[in-house]
Enzyme design. Structure first.
Site, PDB file in Angstrom:
ATOM      1  N   LYS A 154      15.750 -68.993  39.872  1.00 39.77           N
ATOM      2  CA  LYS A 154      14.384 -69.288  39.403  1.00 39.77           C
ATOM      3  C   LYS A 154      13.343 -68.928  40.450  1.00 39.77           C
ATOM      4  CE  LYS A 154      14.236 -72.773  35.790  1.00 39.77           C
ATOM      5  NZ  LYS A 154      13.830 -74.138  35.471  1.00 39.77           N
ATOM      6  N   GLY A 155      12.365 -68.139  40.042  1.00 37.23           N
ATOM      7  CA  GLY A 155      11.254 -67.798  40.938  1.00 37.23           C
ATOM      8  C   GLY A 155      11.627 -66.853  42.073  1.00 37.23           C
ATOM      9  N   VAL A 156      12.807 -66.219  41.958  1.00 37.51           N
ATOM     10  CA  VAL A 156      13.315 -65.357  43.032  1.00 37.51           C
ATOM     11  C   VAL A 156      13.234 -63.888  42.586  1.00 37.51           C
ATOM     12  CG1 VAL A 156      15.404 -64.843  44.381  1.00 37.51           C
ATOM     13  CG2 VAL A 156      14.835 -67.205  43.846  1.00 37.51           C
ATOM     14  N   SER A 157      12.991 -62.978  43.527  1.00 36.15           N
ATOM     15  CA  SER A 157      12.858 -61.550  43.175  1.00 36.15           C
ATOM     16  C   SER A 157      14.178 -60.982  42.636  1.00 36.15           C
ATOM     17  CB  SER A 157      12.439 -60.739  44.402  1.00 36.15           C
ATOM     18  OG  SER A 157      13.530 -60.652  45.305  1.00 36.15           O
ATOM     19  N   ARG A 158      14.072 -59.830  41.993  1.00 40.90           N
ATOM     20  CA  ARG A 158      15.242 -59.216  41.349  1.00 40.90           C
ATOM     21  C   ARG A 158      16.359 -58.913  42.345  1.00 40.90           C
ATOM     22  NH1 ARG A 158      13.595 -54.056  38.320  1.00 40.90           N
ATOM     23  NH2 ARG A 158      12.091 -55.523  37.475  1.00 40.90           N
ATOM     24  N   TRP A 175      21.835 -61.405  33.412  1.00 39.02           N
ATOM     25  CA  TRP A 175      22.598 -61.613  34.655  1.00 39.02           C
ATOM     26  C   TRP A 175      24.063 -61.951  34.345  1.00 39.02           C
ATOM     27  CZ3 TRP A 175      20.983 -59.421  38.709  1.00 39.02           C
ATOM     28  CH2 TRP A 175      19.645 -59.470  39.137  1.00 39.02           C
ATOM     29  N   LYS A 179       7.793 -65.743  46.683  1.00 39.43           N
ATOM     30  CA  LYS A 179       7.543 -67.171  46.857  1.00 39.43           C
ATOM     31  C   LYS A 179       8.744 -67.754  47.606  1.00 39.43           C
ATOM     32  CE  LYS A 179       5.335 -67.164  42.275  1.00 39.43           C
ATOM     33  NZ  LYS A 179       5.483 -67.540  40.874  1.00 39.43           N
ATOM     34  N   SER A 208       2.643 -64.104  39.076  1.00 40.54           N
ATOM     35  CA  SER A 208       4.065 -64.051  38.725  1.00 40.54           C
ATOM     36  C   SER A 208       4.817 -63.014  39.542  1.00 40.54           C
ATOM     37  CB  SER A 208       4.187 -63.707  37.237  1.00 40.54           C
ATOM     38  OG  SER A 208       5.516 -63.371  36.914  1.00 40.54           O
ATOM     39  N   ALA A 209       6.059 -63.348  39.895  1.00 40.00           N
ATOM     40  CA  ALA A 209       6.916 -62.402  40.624  1.00 40.00           C
ATOM     41  C   ALA A 209       7.457 -61.326  39.690  1.00 40.00           C
ATOM     42  CB  ALA A 209       8.082 -63.154  41.262  1.00 40.00           C
ATOM     43  N   ASP A 251       2.015 -69.354  36.851  1.00 45.27           N
ATOM     44  CA  ASP A 251       3.254 -68.601  36.882  1.00 45.27           C
ATOM     45  C   ASP A 251       3.549 -68.240  35.417  1.00 45.27           C
ATOM     46  OD1 ASP A 251       5.761 -67.602  37.777  1.00 45.27           O
ATOM     47  OD2 ASP A 251       6.707 -69.464  37.151  1.00 45.27           O
ATOM     48  N   LEU A 252       4.437 -67.299  35.176  1.00 49.71           N
ATOM     49  CA  LEU A 252       4.699 -66.870  33.797  1.00 49.71           C
ATOM     50  C   LEU A 252       5.981 -67.478  33.227  1.00 49.71           C
ATOM     51  CD1 LEU A 252       3.894 -65.023  31.403  1.00 49.71           C
ATOM     52  CD2 LEU A 252       5.149 -63.188  32.520  1.00 49.71           C
ATOM     53  N   ASP A 253       7.113 -67.102  33.823  1.00 54.99           N
ATOM     54  CA  ASP A 253       8.408 -67.552  33.302  1.00 54.99           C
ATOM     55  C   ASP A 253       8.564 -69.058  33.454  1.00 54.99           C
ATOM     56  OD1 ASP A 253       8.748 -64.882  33.038  1.00 54.99           O
ATOM     57  OD2 ASP A 253      10.196 -64.638  34.651  1.00 54.99           O
ATOM     58  N   LYS A 297       7.996 -58.193  37.457  1.00 58.25           N
ATOM     59  CA  LYS A 297       7.440 -56.830  37.374  1.00 58.25           C
ATOM     60  C   LYS A 297       7.171 -56.464  35.912  1.00 58.25           C
ATOM     61  CE  LYS A 297       9.064 -54.515  41.557  1.00 58.25           C
ATOM     62  NZ  LYS A 297       9.744 -55.494  42.394  1.00 58.25           N
ATOM     63  N   LYS A 321      20.443 -54.349  34.860  1.00 63.95           N
ATOM     64  CA  LYS A 321      20.091 -55.705  34.415  1.00 63.95           C
ATOM     65  C   LYS A 321      18.688 -55.706  33.816  1.00 63.95           C
ATOM     66  CE  LYS A 321      17.880 -59.685  34.941  1.00 63.95           C
ATOM     67  NZ  LYS A 321      16.461 -59.980  35.164  1.00 63.95           N
ATOM     68  N   GLU A 349       3.269 -74.305  38.073  1.00 64.15           N
ATOM     69  CA  GLU A 349       4.572 -73.743  38.463  1.00 64.15           C
ATOM     70  C   GLU A 349       5.729 -74.576  37.924  1.00 64.15           C
ATOM     71  OE1 GLU A 349       6.583 -71.718  39.806  1.00 64.15           O
ATOM     72  OE2 GLU A 349       5.295 -70.197  40.703  1.00 64.15           O
ATOM     73  N   ASP A 350       6.841 -73.907  37.635  1.00 62.03           N
ATOM     74  CA  ASP A 350       8.035 -74.637  37.181  1.00 62.03           C
ATOM     75  C   ASP A 350       9.174 -74.544  38.184  1.00 62.03           C
ATOM     76  OD1 ASP A 350      10.252 -72.529  35.374  1.00 62.03           O
ATOM     77  OD2 ASP A 350       8.647 -71.871  36.687  1.00 62.03           O
ATOM     78  N   THR A 395      11.185 -67.078  29.431  1.00 64.59           N
ATOM     79  CA  THR A 395      11.978 -65.835  29.481  1.00 64.59           C
ATOM     80  C   THR A 395      13.262 -66.051  30.273  1.00 64.59           C
ATOM     81  OG1 THR A 395      10.625 -65.188  31.335  1.00 64.59           O
ATOM     82  CG2 THR A 395      10.075 -64.206  29.232  1.00 64.59           C
TER      83      THR A 395
END
Length: 219
Positions: A46-50, A26, A146, A115-116, A10-12, A118, A77, A170-171, A18
């Protein structure tokens, strides 16, 4: 125990933090809508789409907005968030990550991003990390968020390995569940209390090696 042939990250919160930039953007949006948004509230994103993040934000603020307004606010945003990430430097790579990547490369282990975000490519370019990845799957390649395992399964497919031969880092709770749902082993990065479904959990990559990973997964 299955051979480890690939690692999917995962990235963030795993490779780079980030989350602070997401939070600032936000919070600014929430304040503009007339309510506050705390760091505790931010944990829910966390880990949720925009768009899902925006829905949660609206729930927190008790506001109801039409679809068109929602799309405009999500874009606003993202613009603010992009301003921050375009100033990022390789100094922001989390401690130990690069050394671990180099350890994996030396052992012939393939590396993918799952990563979710974009904006993943922009972030990797800013961090000068793109060359480490054999495959990159980000929010522009997937439609399911996810804990659906789509992002990790695509990563495994691009690398040419079965899920059982892949280890996910994953975090976020949803990300750990996505790895497990995809039939992969998972190393949680963060707190064992939050990531208790992971195969094992470490606070970060400092002093972490392929051998540490193997022994932790084989416990």
């Amino acid at each position: 125990m299955e051979t480890i042939s690939a690692c999917i990250f995962d990235l963030d919160g795993v490779v780079v933090d980030t989350a602070k930039y997401h939070y600032i953007a936000w919070k600014s949006l929430a304040n503009g809508l007339g309510f506050d948004f705390t760091e505790e509230d931010n944990e829910r994103l966390k880990g949720v789409s925009r768009m899902r993040s925006l829905e949660i934000l609206m729930e927190i603020g008790g506001v109801d907005l039409d679809q068109e307004t929602q799309l405009k606010l999500a874009a606003k945003k993202n613009e603010e968030y992009l301003e921050y990430i375009l100033k990022m430097t390789p100094d922001e790579i989390l401690p130990g990550v690069k050394t671990f990547f180099e350890d994996l490369k030396a052992k012939g282990i393939k590396i993918a991003l799952g990563s979710a975000s974009k904006n993943a490519m922009t972030i990797l370019e800013q961090l000068k990390l793109t060359s480490y990845f054999d495959a990159i799957v980000d929010g522009t390649h997937v439609s399911k968020a996810k804990p659906d395992p789509e992002v990790f399964l695509k990563g495994a497919e691009l690398l040419g390995f079965e899920p059982a031969n892949c280890v996910v880092f994953e975090d976020a709770e949803a990300g750990v569940e996505a790895a497990i749902n995809g039939g992969m082993r998972c190393v949680g990065i963060g707190s064992p209390d939050v990531l208790n479904k992971a195969n094992f959990v470490v606070p970060g990559f400092e002093g972490f090696s392929f051998e540490t990973m193997e022994s932790g997964l084989n416990k």
